[in-house]
Design a protein around this motif. Structure first.
Motif, short mmCIF file in Angstrom:
data_model
loop_
_atom_site.label_atom_id
_atom_site.label_comp_id
_atom_site.label_asym_id
_atom_site.label_seq_id
_atom_site.Cartn_x
_atom_site.Cartn_y
_atom_site.Cartn_z
N LYS A 57 -4.90 -15.80 3.49
CA LYS A 57 -3.90 -16.14 2.49
C LYS A 57 -3.69 -14.96 1.54
O LYS A 57 -4.55 -14.10 1.42
CB LYS A 57 -4.35 -17.35 1.65
CG LYS A 57 -4.50 -18.63 2.41
CD LYS A 57 -4.69 -19.80 1.49
CE LYS A 57 -6.16 -20.09 1.31
NZ LYS A 57 -6.41 -21.32 0.54
N GLY A 58 -2.55 -14.99 0.89
CA GLY A 58 -2.26 -14.04 -0.18
C GLY A 58 -2.46 -12.59 0.19
O GLY A 58 -2.00 -12.12 1.23
N THR A 59 -3.18 -11.87 -0.67
CA THR A 59 -3.35 -10.43 -0.47
C THR A 59 -4.14 -10.11 0.79
O THR A 59 -3.90 -9.09 1.43
CB THR A 59 -4.02 -9.77 -1.69
OG1 THR A 59 -5.28 -10.40 -1.93
CG2 THR A 59 -3.15 -9.89 -2.92
N LEU A 65 -1.62 -8.01 7.80
CA LEU A 65 -0.31 -7.77 8.41
C LEU A 65 0.09 -6.30 8.35
O LEU A 65 0.57 -5.74 9.34
CB LEU A 65 0.76 -8.63 7.72
CG LEU A 65 0.71 -10.11 8.05
CD1 LEU A 65 1.60 -10.90 7.10
CD2 LEU A 65 1.12 -10.36 9.49
N VAL A 66 -0.14 -5.66 7.21
CA VAL A 66 0.20 -4.24 7.09
C VAL A 66 -0.67 -3.43 8.05
O VAL A 66 -0.18 -2.55 8.75
CB VAL A 66 0.06 -3.75 5.64
CG1 VAL A 66 0.21 -2.23 5.57
CG2 VAL A 66 1.08 -4.43 4.74
N SER A 67 -1.95 -3.73 8.11
CA SER A 67 -2.85 -3.01 9.03
C SER A 67 -2.41 -3.20 10.48
O SER A 67 -2.48 -2.27 11.29
CB SER A 67 -4.29 -3.49 8.85
OG SER A 67 -4.75 -3.16 7.56
N PHE A 68 -1.93 -4.40 10.80
CA PHE A 68 -1.41 -4.67 12.14
C PHE A 68 -0.20 -3.78 12.43
O PHE A 68 -0.12 -3.16 13.49
CB PHE A 68 -1.03 -6.15 12.25
CG PHE A 68 -0.34 -6.51 13.53
CD1 PHE A 68 -1.04 -6.62 14.72
CD2 PHE A 68 1.03 -6.75 13.55
CE1 PHE A 68 -0.40 -6.96 15.91
CE2 PHE A 68 1.68 -7.09 14.73
CZ PHE A 68 0.96 -7.19 15.91
N PHE A 69 0.73 -3.69 11.50
CA PHE A 69 1.92 -2.85 11.71
C PHE A 69 1.53 -1.38 11.85
O PHE A 69 2.09 -0.67 12.69
CB PHE A 69 2.95 -3.02 10.59
CG PHE A 69 3.78 -4.25 10.77
CD1 PHE A 69 4.64 -4.39 11.83
CD2 PHE A 69 3.70 -5.28 9.85
CE1 PHE A 69 5.42 -5.53 12.01
CE2 PHE A 69 4.47 -6.42 10.01
CZ PHE A 69 5.32 -6.55 11.09
N GLN A 76 1.63 6.07 12.84
CA GLN A 76 2.65 7.05 12.44
C GLN A 76 2.76 7.12 10.92
O GLN A 76 3.33 8.07 10.38
CB GLN A 76 4.01 6.67 13.03
CG GLN A 76 4.07 6.70 14.54
CD GLN A 76 5.42 6.26 15.03
OE1 GLN A 76 6.42 6.95 14.83
NE2 GLN A 76 5.48 5.10 15.66
N PHE A 77 2.25 6.12 10.23
CA PHE A 77 2.21 6.06 8.76
C PHE A 77 0.93 5.33 8.39
O PHE A 77 0.28 4.72 9.24
CB PHE A 77 3.44 5.33 8.20
CG PHE A 77 3.68 3.99 8.84
CD1 PHE A 77 3.10 2.84 8.34
CD2 PHE A 77 4.49 3.88 9.95
CE1 PHE A 77 3.31 1.61 8.93
CE2 PHE A 77 4.72 2.65 10.56
CZ PHE A 77 4.12 1.51 10.04
N THR A 78 0.55 5.41 7.13
CA THR A 78 -0.68 4.79 6.68
C THR A 78 -0.41 3.47 5.97
O THR A 78 0.74 3.17 5.62
CB THR A 78 -1.44 5.71 5.70
OG1 THR A 78 -0.65 5.84 4.51
CG2 THR A 78 -1.73 7.07 6.32
N TYR A 79 -1.46 2.73 5.74
CA TYR A 79 -1.37 1.49 4.96
C TYR A 79 -0.75 1.79 3.59
O TYR A 79 0.17 1.10 3.15
CB TYR A 79 -2.78 0.91 4.80
CG TYR A 79 -2.86 -0.26 3.86
CD1 TYR A 79 -2.74 -1.57 4.33
CD2 TYR A 79 -3.03 -0.07 2.49
CE1 TYR A 79 -2.80 -2.64 3.46
CE2 TYR A 79 -3.08 -1.15 1.62
CZ TYR A 79 -2.97 -2.42 2.11
OH TYR A 79 -3.02 -3.49 1.24
N ASP A 80 -1.24 2.83 2.93
CA ASP A 80 -0.74 3.18 1.60
C ASP A 80 0.73 3.59 1.64
O ASP A 80 1.50 3.23 0.76
CB ASP A 80 -1.57 4.30 0.98
CG ASP A 80 -2.96 3.81 0.56
OD1 ASP A 80 -3.11 2.60 0.27
OD2 ASP A 80 -3.88 4.64 0.52
N GLU A 81 1.12 4.35 2.66
CA GLU A 81 2.54 4.74 2.78
C GLU A 81 3.42 3.50 2.94
O GLU A 81 4.48 3.42 2.34
CB GLU A 81 2.74 5.70 3.95
CG GLU A 81 2.21 7.08 3.68
CD GLU A 81 2.31 7.97 4.89
OE1 GLU A 81 2.70 9.15 4.71
OE2 GLU A 81 1.98 7.53 6.02
N PHE A 82 2.97 2.56 3.76
CA PHE A 82 3.76 1.34 3.93
C PHE A 82 3.89 0.61 2.59
O PHE A 82 4.98 0.22 2.19
CB PHE A 82 3.12 0.41 4.97
CG PHE A 82 3.91 -0.85 5.19
CD1 PHE A 82 4.88 -0.90 6.17
CD2 PHE A 82 3.69 -1.98 4.41
CE1 PHE A 82 5.63 -2.05 6.37
CE2 PHE A 82 4.43 -3.13 4.60
CZ PHE A 82 5.40 -3.17 5.58
#
Length: 91
Positions: A57-59, A65-69, A76-82
């Motif tokens: 849930k939440g964060t 989800l971001v790590s999955f992408f 090609q990009f990092t978690y922080d860049e996303f």
């Protein structure tokens, strides 16, 4: 599904899926790699199940989800860049 105050669409991978990050020096577009291993479908299904069952849930769900992408787009990009440059309206 509701995720941290916004509705998250089901996870799917379209063959023409392009992600745009709006960096300070201009927009950068990322296309899916030409080859995506079948395990990615399983990972997507597992994430959807965990979110639907409210195991994530939440964060914590957002982070997964971001790590999955990042993984799907072959780093090609990092978690922080996303997080810093993805337009929340687009996603």
């Amino acid at each position: 599904m509701i995720l941290g105050g916004f509705t998250a669409p089901p996870i799917f991978l379209g063959e023409n899926m392009v992600l745009t990050l709006n960096k300070p020096d201009g927009a950068v577009r990322f296309s899916l790699p030409k080859f995506i291993p079948a395990i990615v479908r399983r990972m997507a299904a597992e994430l959807e199940e965990k979110i639907a069952a409210e195991e994530l849930k939440g964060t914590e769900a957002f982070d997964e989800l971001v790590s999955f992408f990042v993984f799907v787009y072959d780093n090609q990009f990092t978690y922080d860049e996303f997080c810093d440059y993805a337009d929340v309206i687009d996603y």
